[in-house]
Design a protein around this motif. Structure first.
Motif, mmCIF file in Angstrom:
data_model
loop_
_atom_site.group_PDB
_atom_site.id
_atom_site.type_symbol
_atom_site.label_atom_id
_atom_site.label_comp_id
_atom_site.label_asym_id
_atom_site.label_seq_id
_atom_site.Cartn_x
_atom_site.Cartn_y
_atom_site.Cartn_z
ATOM 1 N N UNK A 167 0.949 -1.083 -0.070
ATOM 2 C CA UNK A 167 -0.261 0.143 0.033
ATOM 3 C C UNK A 167 0.912 1.139 -0.130
ATOM 4 N N UNK A 168 0.394 2.354 -0.746
ATOM 5 C CA UNK A 168 1.089 3.624 -0.700
ATOM 6 C C UNK A 168 0.120 4.633 -0.278
ATOM 7 N N UNK A 169 0.564 5.386 0.722
ATOM 8 C CA UNK A 169 -0.256 6.591 1.202
ATOM 9 C C UNK A 169 0.487 7.896 0.701
#
Length: 157
Positions: free
Chosen positions: A2-4
């Motif tokens: 995941x990337x935020x």
């Protein structure tokens, strides 16, 4: 994976009408904004001609480390049946300005949380969870200096 993403705006509000014509001609004040969140009033540390009533980047770095650790710690306590009732951290960051050969940098941040847990909670487990929180903390994993935790935990009276 995941990337935020995190988008903030830092707006310099320290132009006194002369811009940066020299080192003393401008204020170091800025505002930090993000979406519909409350604006944070920032400045430089007073040692660097900043406004002591505003948050400086060094304060914010120490606060970020403290808050991230606390959030992970509370999560770990919740999933391990350790009931935390109070958590206050009076963290201390140490920064060296450096010399002609090196730039200024943080040398250490010490987290000093004082925690109250419910009667009967496992204080040994509560203490061990700090180490796990440190390893999970996104901010601590992003810095290149030691982050030390000197927690004090007691049962509710």
């Amino acid at each position: 994976m995941k990337e935020h993403t995190y988008s903030v705006t830092v707006n310099w509000v320290g132009n006194t009408g002369k811009g940066t014509t020299d080192y003393t001609s401008y204020q170091r004040d800025f505002d930090i904004k993000a979406d519909s969140k409350i604006t944070i009033a920032g400045s430089a540390d007073p040692a660097f001609r900043g406004d002591a009533s505003r948050w400086n980047p060094e304060d914010l770095l120490v606060a970020s480390l403290s808050a991230c650790h606390k959030l992970w710690y509370l999560h770990l306590c919740a999933v391990n049946d350790v009931n935390v009732l109070e958590y206050v951290d009076r963290s201390l960051g140490r920064m060296s300005e450096g010399d002609n050969q090196s730039k200024g940098h943080f040398t250490q941040v010490t987290l000093r949380p004082r925690i109250v847990v419910a009667s009967g909670a496992d204080i040994d487990l509560a203490m061990r969870l700090h180490e796990q929180a440190h390893h999970e903390c996104f901010i601590a994993n992003s810095v290149n200096f030691p982050v030390v935790c000197e927690a004090v935990i007691e049962h509710q009276r």
